[in-house]
Design an enzyme around this catalytic site. Structure first.
Site, PDB file in Angstrom:
ATOM      1  N   GLY A 246       0.768  -1.248   0.000  1.00 25.21           N
ATOM      2  CA  GLY A 246       0.000   0.000   0.000  1.00 25.21           C
ATOM      3  C   GLY A 246       0.794   1.289   0.000  1.00 25.21           C
TER       4      GLY A 246
ATOM      5  CD  GLU B 204       1.514   0.559   7.169  1.00 27.13           C
ATOM      6  OE1 GLU B 204       1.212   0.700   5.968  1.00 27.13           O
ATOM      7  OE2 GLU B 204       1.245  -0.466   7.797  1.00 27.13           O
ATOM      8  CG  ASP B 205      -1.145   1.789   3.100  1.00 31.52           C
ATOM      9  OD1 ASP B 205      -0.765   1.421   4.233  1.00 31.52           O
ATOM     10  OD2 ASP B 205      -1.750   1.031   2.328  1.00 31.52           O
TER      11      ASP B 205
ATOM     12  CG  ASP C 230      -8.419  -0.058   9.661  1.00 31.47           C
ATOM     13  OD1 ASP C 230      -9.218   0.780  10.105  1.00 31.47           O
ATOM     14  OD2 ASP C 230      -8.794  -1.155   9.204  1.00 31.47           O
TER      15      ASP C 230
ATOM     16  CE  LYS D  54     -10.177   3.432   7.078  1.00 27.50           C
ATOM     17  NZ  LYS D  54     -10.576   2.062   6.689  1.00 27.50           N
TER      18      LYS D  54
ATOM     19  CG  PHE E  60     -12.521   0.010   2.312  1.00 33.56           C
ATOM     20  CD1 PHE E  60     -11.739  -0.845   3.063  1.00 33.56           C
ATOM     21  CD2 PHE E  60     -12.272   0.117   0.946  1.00 33.56           C
ATOM     22  CE1 PHE E  60     -10.730  -1.587   2.473  1.00 33.56           C
ATOM     23  CE2 PHE E  60     -11.261  -0.621   0.352  1.00 33.56           C
ATOM     24  CZ  PHE E  60     -10.497  -1.475   1.108  1.00 33.56           C
ATOM     25  CB  VAL E  61     -10.045   5.316   1.741  1.00 35.43           C
ATOM     26  CG1 VAL E  61     -10.923   6.332   2.443  1.00 35.43           C
ATOM     27  CG2 VAL E  61      -8.956   4.818   2.683  1.00 35.43           C
TER      28      VAL E  61
ATOM     29  CG  ASP F  20      -5.722  -3.479  -2.385  1.00 37.41           C
ATOM     30  OD1 ASP F  20      -5.347  -3.115  -1.254  1.00 37.41           O
ATOM     31  OD2 ASP F  20      -6.028  -4.647  -2.658  1.00 37.41           O
TER      32      ASP F  20
ATOM     33  NE  ARG G 115      -2.163  -2.886  -4.401  1.00 35.48           N
ATOM     34  CZ  ARG G 115      -2.268  -3.049  -3.081  1.00 35.48           C
ATOM     35  NH1 ARG G 115      -2.173  -2.015  -2.288  1.00 35.48           N
ATOM     36  NH2 ARG G 115      -2.476  -4.243  -2.574  1.00 35.48           N
TER      37      ARG G 115
HETATM   38  P1  IMP Z   1      -4.247  -2.282  10.616  1.00 33.20           P
HETATM   39  O1  IMP Z   1      -3.318  -3.393  10.959  1.00 33.20           O
HETATM   40  O2  IMP Z   1      -5.677  -2.591  11.018  1.00 33.20           O
HETATM   41  O3  IMP Z   1      -3.815  -0.933  11.127  1.00 33.20           O
HETATM   42  O4  IMP Z   1      -4.357  -2.242   9.038  1.00 33.20           O
HETATM   43  C1  IMP Z   1      -3.402  -1.765   8.237  1.00 33.20           C
HETATM   44  C2  IMP Z   1      -3.533  -2.267   6.827  1.00 33.20           C
HETATM   45  O5  IMP Z   1      -4.877  -2.610   6.450  1.00 33.20           O
HETATM   46  C3  IMP Z   1      -3.120  -1.169   5.866  1.00 33.20           C
HETATM   47  O6  IMP Z   1      -1.726  -1.180   5.660  1.00 33.20           O
HETATM   48  C4  IMP Z   1      -3.919  -1.490   4.626  1.00 33.20           C
HETATM   49  O7  IMP Z   1      -3.216  -2.403   3.827  1.00 33.20           O
HETATM   50  C5  IMP Z   1      -5.176  -2.152   5.142  1.00 33.20           C
HETATM   51  N1  IMP Z   1      -6.312  -1.188   5.202  1.00 33.20           N
HETATM   52  C6  IMP Z   1      -6.903  -0.704   6.319  1.00 33.20           C
HETATM   53  N2  IMP Z   1      -7.898   0.153   6.021  1.00 33.20           N
HETATM   54  C7  IMP Z   1      -7.946   0.222   4.671  1.00 33.20           C
HETATM   55  C8  IMP Z   1      -8.772   0.978   3.746  1.00 33.20           C
HETATM   56  O8  IMP Z   1      -9.683   1.754   4.107  1.00 33.20           O
HETATM   57  N3  IMP Z   1      -8.504   0.797   2.419  1.00 33.20           N
HETATM   58  C9  IMP Z   1      -7.528  -0.051   1.961  1.00 33.20           C
HETATM   59  N4  IMP Z   1      -6.739  -0.752   2.793  1.00 33.20           N
HETATM   60  C10 IMP Z   1      -6.938  -0.625   4.138  1.00 33.20           C
END
Ligand code: IMP
Length: 178
Positions: free
Chosen positions: A48, A102-103, A106, A134, A155-156, A162, A168
């Protein structure tokens, strides 16, 4: 900009390419100021973050290095649960100033599991730069040192992010309708 259909879902425009570009310039300026003379090592977490990493790195004016890693999660023993390993991390982090790219953060799960592994390698400092966060989705609190945008818990996609493999390559960031 119009709504966009990807797979079975509808997305609406959320952040323009110009807004993203402006924010990235401002993050780069902050990093340039904070890391002057420290030759930071950026670690971009694929997939990402490739677009964010590329655009941010082009704006960095100080001496800096970058490498790209992929995180793989597999089921460990019962006591350890899931284990995250970094594929491609071939640079010694000892005595380095590390900035993770990081992108999106979440729930915070990915980084909360991965950061301790990096700390074990004794970098001089370890900071996080994330384009998106978020806050409402937080389960594992992560301190984000350089943040682009705080966004709602929707969700984005686009700009490296993606939905099931697609989206992407979009220059803007779109948000799920509804
Ligand atoms: P976390 O471990 O829950 O913080 O999730 C991180 C990963 O989940 C990110 O690096 C993304 O790859 C994916 N992700 C979380 N939210 C989104 C979203 O809204 N769109 C796309 N990918 C997401």
């Amino acid at each position: 900009m119009h709504t966009l259909r990807v797979h079975d879902k509808e997305f609406e425009p959320y952040l323009t390419a110009a807004e993203i570009e402006q924010k990235i310039k401002s993050i780069a300026a902050d990093i340039d100021r904070d890391y002057q003379g420290k030759r930071p090592l950026f670690i971009s977490i694929l997939n990402g973050s490739f677009m964010f990493a590329s655009d941010l790195f082009k704006e960095i004016k100080i001496e800096a290095e970058i490498c790209f890693i992929k995180l793989a999660s597999y089921k460990g023993t019962k006591s350890s649960g899931h284990v995250i390993t970094a594929i491609g991390l071939d640079i010694d982090l000892i005595d380095r100033h590390v900035i993770i790219l990081e992108d999106i953060v979440d729930t915070g799960k990915t980084l909360s599991e991965f950061l301790p592994q990096l700390s074990h390698q004794h970098p001089l400092s370890l900071k996080i730069a994330s384009l998106l966060h978020k806050p409402e989705a937080t389960v594992y609190p992560i301190k984000i040192d350089y943040l682009g945008f705080s966004i709602p818990n929707k969700f984005v996609l686009g700009y490296g992010l993606d939905y099931d493999g697609l989206g992407r390559n979009i220059r803007e960031i779109y948000q799920l309708v509804g």
